[in-house]
Write a protein that holds these residues in place. Sequence first.
Motif, PDB file in Angstrom:
ATOM      1  N   VAL A 170       2.942  -2.120   6.250  1.00 23.43           N
ATOM      2  CA  VAL A 170       3.182  -2.426   5.139  1.00 23.43           C
ATOM      3  C   VAL A 170       1.950  -2.569   4.263  1.00 23.43           C
ATOM      4  N   ALA A 171       2.031  -1.796   2.915  1.00 24.67           N
ATOM      5  CA  ALA A 171       0.559  -1.770   2.367  1.00 24.67           C
ATOM      6  C   ALA A 171       0.331  -3.097   1.618  1.00 24.67           C
ATOM      7  N   THR A 172      -0.953  -3.498   1.778  1.00 25.53           N
ATOM      8  CA  THR A 172      -1.279  -4.800   1.118  1.00 25.53           C
ATOM      9  C   THR A 172      -2.411  -4.481   0.153  1.00 25.53           C
ATOM     10  N   GLY A 173      -2.919  -3.400   0.293  1.00 19.74           N
ATOM     11  CA  GLY A 173      -4.136  -2.917  -1.004  1.00 19.74           C
ATOM     12  C   GLY A 173      -3.533  -2.035  -1.876  1.00 19.74           C
ATOM     13  N   SER A 174      -4.236  -1.576  -2.640  1.00 24.39           N
ATOM     14  CA  SER A 174      -4.076  -0.686  -3.773  1.00 24.39           C
ATOM     15  C   SER A 174      -3.203   0.451  -3.145  1.00 24.39           C
TER      16      SER A 174
ATOM     17  N   GLY B 177       2.611  -2.580  -1.500  1.00 24.53           N
ATOM     18  CA  GLY B 177       4.122  -3.348  -1.468  1.00 24.53           C
ATOM     19  C   GLY B 177       5.172  -2.437  -0.909  1.00 24.53           C
ATOM     20  N   GLU B 178       4.768  -1.138  -0.367  1.00 23.70           N
ATOM     21  CA  GLU B 178       5.376  -0.085   0.130  1.00 23.70           C
ATOM     22  C   GLU B 178       5.316  -0.273   1.523  1.00 23.70           C
TER      23      GLU B 178
ATOM     24  N   GLY C 183      -5.994   5.539   7.292  1.00 22.11           N
ATOM     25  CA  GLY C 183      -6.999   5.779   6.467  1.00 22.11           C
ATOM     26  C   GLY C 183      -7.840   4.791   5.885  1.00 22.11           C
ATOM     27  N   ASP C 184      -7.261   3.384   5.538  1.00 20.05           N
ATOM     28  CA  ASP C 184      -7.866   2.425   5.108  1.00 20.05           C
ATOM     29  C   ASP C 184      -7.060   1.138   5.641  1.00 20.05           C
ATOM     30  N   ALA C 185      -7.744   1.105   7.121  1.00 20.93           N
ATOM     31  CA  ALA C 185      -7.048  -0.105   7.919  1.00 20.93           C
ATOM     32  C   ALA C 185      -7.058  -1.145   7.264  1.00 20.93           C
ATOM     33  N   ASP C 186      -7.937  -1.801   6.661  1.00 19.46           N
ATOM     34  CA  ASP C 186      -7.956  -3.044   5.931  1.00 19.46           C
ATOM     35  C   ASP C 186      -6.892  -3.288   4.886  1.00 19.46           C
ATOM     36  N   ALA C 187      -6.168  -2.189   4.365  1.00 16.19           N
ATOM     37  CA  ALA C 187      -5.233  -2.364   3.365  1.00 16.19           C
ATOM     38  C   ALA C 187      -3.714  -2.116   3.895  1.00 16.19           C
ATOM     39  N   ILE C 188      -3.614  -2.136   5.230  1.00 17.17           N
ATOM     40  CA  ILE C 188      -2.306  -2.132   5.793  1.00 17.17           C
ATOM     41  C   ILE C 188      -2.059  -3.414   7.003  1.00 17.17           C
TER      42      ILE C 188
END
Length: 277
Positions: free
Chosen positions: A199-203, A225-226, A241-246
């Motif tokens: 789940v994408a929590t970042g931009s 949100g995706e 690719g950006d672990a903090d945003a997932i």
Amino acid sequence: MSIGNSPDSPGNAPEDDRPSIGRALQQARIAAGLTVDEVSTSTRVRIPIVHAIEADDFSRCGGDVYARGHIRTLASAVGLDPSALVAQYDGEHGGRPAPTPAAPLFEAERIRPEPRRPNWTAAMVAAIVAVVGFVGFTMFSGNDKPSATRSVAEGATATAPAPKPTPTKTPVKPADPKPDPTDSAIAAAPKDRVTVKMVATGSKSWVSARAQNGRLLFDGFLKRGESKTFTDPEQLDVVLGDADAIQLFVNGKEVQDDFRPGQVERLTYTKGDPAAG
């Protein structure tokens, strides 16, 4: 008249005086007072790959996508602008390829819904309520019947009716407590497969997923949100690719980890994971 290159000919075009990507990363690391071991520890990029990138050898990265992620991670660690170095890499390696459409790849991996299990708890509670209601109705309806002594003729000796046995109330079993949301998610996950949900929590974040046989399930970006869900009978290999945003869920349970912004993570999960999270 002398024959030679004119000032506007390609042979006299000014050369790019920028240092190479590997040279820029190495100089910035040395200027920051960091060793290769320290950079590898802070970024989780293996030492041989750090050495190879500083020597402008990107063959050990495993592809352009991974190379961009390593460059971005190393640049952030040594204080350089990641976007400039990634743009330089794209310019030297033919540009960034168009992202792979997500829908056709994921369509084949859609999880078939499992048959809905009967809610035995609700059925048990309904049965208990029905029994208690029947017992209560029987007790109240018995009190409304006229006394048998009123029908006895005047002057006759009335015989007292035998006392009715007092009905025994059936104890009401308390309803089972609602399961914790995390436990419910674990119970809903198939036990004979490994399931990973992102789940994408970042931009925006680039992610990739492969099955155990090496087949690519997804390679693209997730916007805020995706979400994407992947499954395999034995093992899934994912790259963030950006672990903090997932936000990551494995076999129905959220994985808690201290990921840093911009950090590239390569993770492998099986049916028994996670042991704790």
